[in-house]
Design a protein around this motif. Structure first.
Motif, PDB file in Angstrom:
ATOM      1  N   ASP A 154       0.556  -1.238   0.115  1.00  0.00           N
ATOM      2  CA  ASP A 154      -0.125   0.025   0.141  1.00  0.00           C
ATOM      3  C   ASP A 154       0.889   1.271  -0.189  1.00  0.00           C
ATOM      4  OD1 ASP A 154      -2.315  -1.289  -0.138  1.00  0.00           O
ATOM      5  OD2 ASP A 154      -2.819  -1.392   2.045  1.00  0.00           O
ATOM      6  N   ILE A 155       2.050   1.286   0.051  1.00  0.00           N
ATOM      7  CA  ILE A 155       2.924   2.351  -0.325  1.00  0.00           C
ATOM      8  C   ILE A 155       3.365   2.297  -1.802  1.00  0.00           C
ATOM      9  CG2 ILE A 155       5.050   3.527   0.338  1.00  0.00           C
ATOM     10  CD1 ILE A 155       4.801   2.573   3.060  1.00  0.00           C
ATOM     11  N   THR A 156       2.987   3.117  -2.695  1.00  0.00           N
ATOM     12  CA  THR A 156       3.302   2.765  -3.977  1.00  0.00           C
ATOM     13  C   THR A 156       4.092   3.983  -4.782  1.00  0.00           C
ATOM     14  OG1 THR A 156       1.148   4.223  -4.575  1.00  0.00           O
ATOM     15  CG2 THR A 156       0.904   2.003  -4.463  1.00  0.00           C
ATOM     16  N   LEU A 157       4.876   3.550  -5.433  1.00  0.00           N
ATOM     17  CA  LEU A 157       5.708   4.350  -6.377  1.00  0.00           C
ATOM     18  C   LEU A 157       5.427   4.013  -7.935  1.00  0.00           C
ATOM     19  CD1 LEU A 157       8.157   6.516  -6.282  1.00  0.00           C
ATOM     20  CD2 LEU A 157       9.769   4.827  -6.388  1.00  0.00           C
ATOM     21  N   THR A 158       4.916   4.994  -8.438  1.00  0.00           N
ATOM     22  CA  THR A 158       4.673   4.445  -9.994  1.00  0.00           C
ATOM     23  C   THR A 158       5.422   5.537 -10.965  1.00  0.00           C
ATOM     24  OG1 THR A 158       2.860   6.162  -9.940  1.00  0.00           O
ATOM     25  CG2 THR A 158       2.530   3.620  -9.451  1.00  0.00           C
ATOM     26  N   GLY A 159       5.646   4.974 -11.972  1.00  0.00           N
ATOM     27  CA  GLY A 159       6.596   5.616 -13.036  1.00  0.00           C
ATOM     28  C   GLY A 159       6.378   5.172 -14.393  1.00  0.00           C
ATOM     29  N   ASP A 160       6.887   5.857 -15.344  1.00  0.00           N
ATOM     30  CA  ASP A 160       6.929   5.280 -16.591  1.00  0.00           C
ATOM     31  C   ASP A 160       7.996   4.313 -16.818  1.00  0.00           C
ATOM     32  OD1 ASP A 160       4.655   6.837 -17.335  1.00  0.00           O
ATOM     33  OD2 ASP A 160       6.015   8.263 -18.110  1.00  0.00           O
ATOM     34  N   SER A 161       9.120   4.567 -16.325  1.00  0.00           N
ATOM     35  CA  SER A 161      10.280   3.904 -16.383  1.00  0.00           C
ATOM     36  C   SER A 161      11.140   3.715 -15.128  1.00  0.00           C
ATOM     37  CB  SER A 161      11.331   4.367 -17.272  1.00  0.00           C
ATOM     38  OG  SER A 161      11.729   5.914 -16.923  1.00  0.00           O
ATOM     39  N   ASN A 162      12.065   3.037 -15.023  1.00  0.00           N
ATOM     40  CA  ASN A 162      12.713   2.717 -13.862  1.00  0.00           C
ATOM     41  C   ASN A 162      13.542   4.122 -13.604  1.00  0.00           C
ATOM     42  OD1 ASN A 162      12.011   0.078 -13.246  1.00  0.00           O
ATOM     43  ND2 ASN A 162      13.882  -0.664 -14.263  1.00  0.00           N
ATOM     44  N   ALA A 163      14.186   4.928 -14.568  1.00  0.00           N
ATOM     45  CA  ALA A 163      14.659   6.316 -14.411  1.00  0.00           C
ATOM     46  C   ALA A 163      13.874   7.075 -13.641  1.00  0.00           C
ATOM     47  CB  ALA A 163      15.206   6.524 -15.742  1.00  0.00           C
ATOM     48  N   ARG A 164      12.482   7.333 -14.083  1.00  0.00           N
ATOM     49  CA  ARG A 164      11.715   7.949 -13.541  1.00  0.00           C
ATOM     50  C   ARG A 164      11.028   7.756 -12.071  1.00  0.00           C
ATOM     51  NH1 ARG A 164       8.573  12.625 -13.091  1.00  0.00           N
ATOM     52  NH2 ARG A 164       6.559  12.314 -12.750  1.00  0.00           N
ATOM     53  N   LYS A 165      11.347   6.315 -11.674  1.00  0.00           N
ATOM     54  CA  LYS A 165      11.027   5.920 -10.408  1.00  0.00           C
ATOM     55  C   LYS A 165      12.179   6.397  -9.585  1.00  0.00           C
ATOM     56  CE  LYS A 165       7.974   1.853 -11.372  1.00  0.00           C
ATOM     57  NZ  LYS A 165       7.994   0.500 -11.325  1.00  0.00           N
ATOM     58  N   ALA A 166      13.385   6.249 -10.057  1.00  0.00           N
ATOM     59  CA  ALA A 166      14.544   6.360  -9.234  1.00  0.00           C
ATOM     60  C   ALA A 166      14.611   8.017  -8.989  1.00  0.00           C
ATOM     61  CB  ALA A 166      15.832   5.970 -10.092  1.00  0.00           C
ATOM     62  N   LEU A 167      14.261   8.866  -9.958  1.00  0.00           N
ATOM     63  CA  LEU A 167      14.147  10.268  -9.669  1.00  0.00           C
ATOM     64  C   LEU A 167      12.997  10.770  -8.724  1.00  0.00           C
ATOM     65  CD1 LEU A 167      15.013  12.962 -10.501  1.00  0.00           C
ATOM     66  CD2 LEU A 167      13.562  13.160 -12.391  1.00  0.00           C
ATOM     67  N   SER A 168      12.003   9.906  -8.895  1.00  0.00           N
ATOM     68  CA  SER A 168      11.001  10.420  -7.908  1.00  0.00           C
ATOM     69  C   SER A 168      11.226   9.946  -6.609  1.00  0.00           C
ATOM     70  CB  SER A 168       9.564   9.561  -8.379  1.00  0.00           C
ATOM     71  OG  SER A 168       9.040  10.047  -9.640  1.00  0.00           O
ATOM     72  N   LEU A 169      12.140   8.869  -6.549  1.00  0.00           N
ATOM     73  CA  LEU A 169      12.164   8.209  -5.094  1.00  0.00           C
ATOM     74  C   LEU A 169      13.268   9.280  -4.655  1.00  0.00           C
ATOM     75  CD1 LEU A 169      11.618   6.002  -3.229  1.00  0.00           C
ATOM     76  CD2 LEU A 169      13.582   4.936  -4.235  1.00  0.00           C
ATOM     77  N   ILE A 170      14.043   9.662  -5.295  1.00  0.00           N
ATOM     78  CA  ILE A 170      14.974  10.768  -4.734  1.00  0.00           C
ATOM     79  C   ILE A 170      14.432  12.112  -4.493  1.00  0.00           C
ATOM     80  CG2 ILE A 170      17.074  12.295  -5.267  1.00  0.00           C
ATOM     81  CD1 ILE A 170      18.405   9.723  -6.856  1.00  0.00           C
ATOM     82  N   LEU A 171      13.441  12.576  -5.231  1.00  0.00           N
ATOM     83  CA  LEU A 171      12.823  13.639  -4.963  1.00  0.00           C
ATOM     84  C   LEU A 171      11.811  13.629  -3.637  1.00  0.00           C
ATOM     85  CD1 LEU A 171      12.091  15.055  -8.435  1.00  0.00           C
ATOM     86  CD2 LEU A 171      13.715  15.906  -6.804  1.00  0.00           C
ATOM     87  N   VAL A 172      11.256  12.430  -3.780  1.00  0.00           N
ATOM     88  CA  VAL A 172      10.685  12.339  -2.268  1.00  0.00           C
ATOM     89  C   VAL A 172      11.311  12.120  -1.318  1.00  0.00           C
ATOM     90  CG1 VAL A 172       9.055  10.421  -1.184  1.00  0.00           C
ATOM     91  CG2 VAL A 172       8.631  11.070  -3.587  1.00  0.00           C
ATOM     92  N   ALA A 173      12.599  11.697  -1.263  1.00  0.00           N
ATOM     93  CA  ALA A 173      13.502  11.314  -0.069  1.00  0.00           C
ATOM     94  C   ALA A 173      13.992  13.059   0.271  1.00  0.00           C
ATOM     95  CB  ALA A 173      14.852  10.748  -0.302  1.00  0.00           C
TER      96      ALA A 173
END
Length: 125
Positions: A24-43
């Protein structure tokens, strides 16, 4: 500066583990690079929330810390994770925490993983 980068990467890894372990904790994105960037920005958002809001909440809830022998820390960490999810939604980041109990477990996982990474990773203080 190195300390900031190390802490941000440790928080990103801890949030990544939480998204991997908890459905139930979701991280969505089009690609792995988008997910990694989102994860760093969320951090980064998570770090700012913990830097600005968490001390205020801890001071205001100090009597509860004493009465609960520190167990209220789980609730405070969950609230910080929920606040991070809300801010991430406002910033169009693909990170979401679904529910309070999910945030409790997620906060516990993020705390344990980030603590372990801070022990292992170099610290420049």
């Amino acid at each position: 500066m190195k300390n900031f980068i190390v802490k941000t990467l440790a928080n990103a890894a801890a949030l990544g583990v939480a998204t991997w372990v908890i459905e139930d904790i979701t991280l969505t994105g089009d690609s792995n690079a988008r997910k990694a960037l989102s994860l760093i920005l969320v951090a980064l958002v998570f770090g700012v929330v913990n830097w600005l809001v968490k001390p205020v909440v801890k001071v205001l809830s100090f009597p509860l810390f004493i009465l609960s022998l520190g167990l209220i820390t789980l609730v405070v960490n969950a609230l910080m994770l929920l606040l991070t999810s809300w801010v991430a939604g406002k910033l169009d980041l693909d990170f979401h925490v679904h529910g309070f109990w999910t945030a409790i477990v997620g906060g516990l996982i993020v705390s344990i993983v980030s603590w372990a990474l801070h022990v292992v990773l170099p610290d420049d203080e």
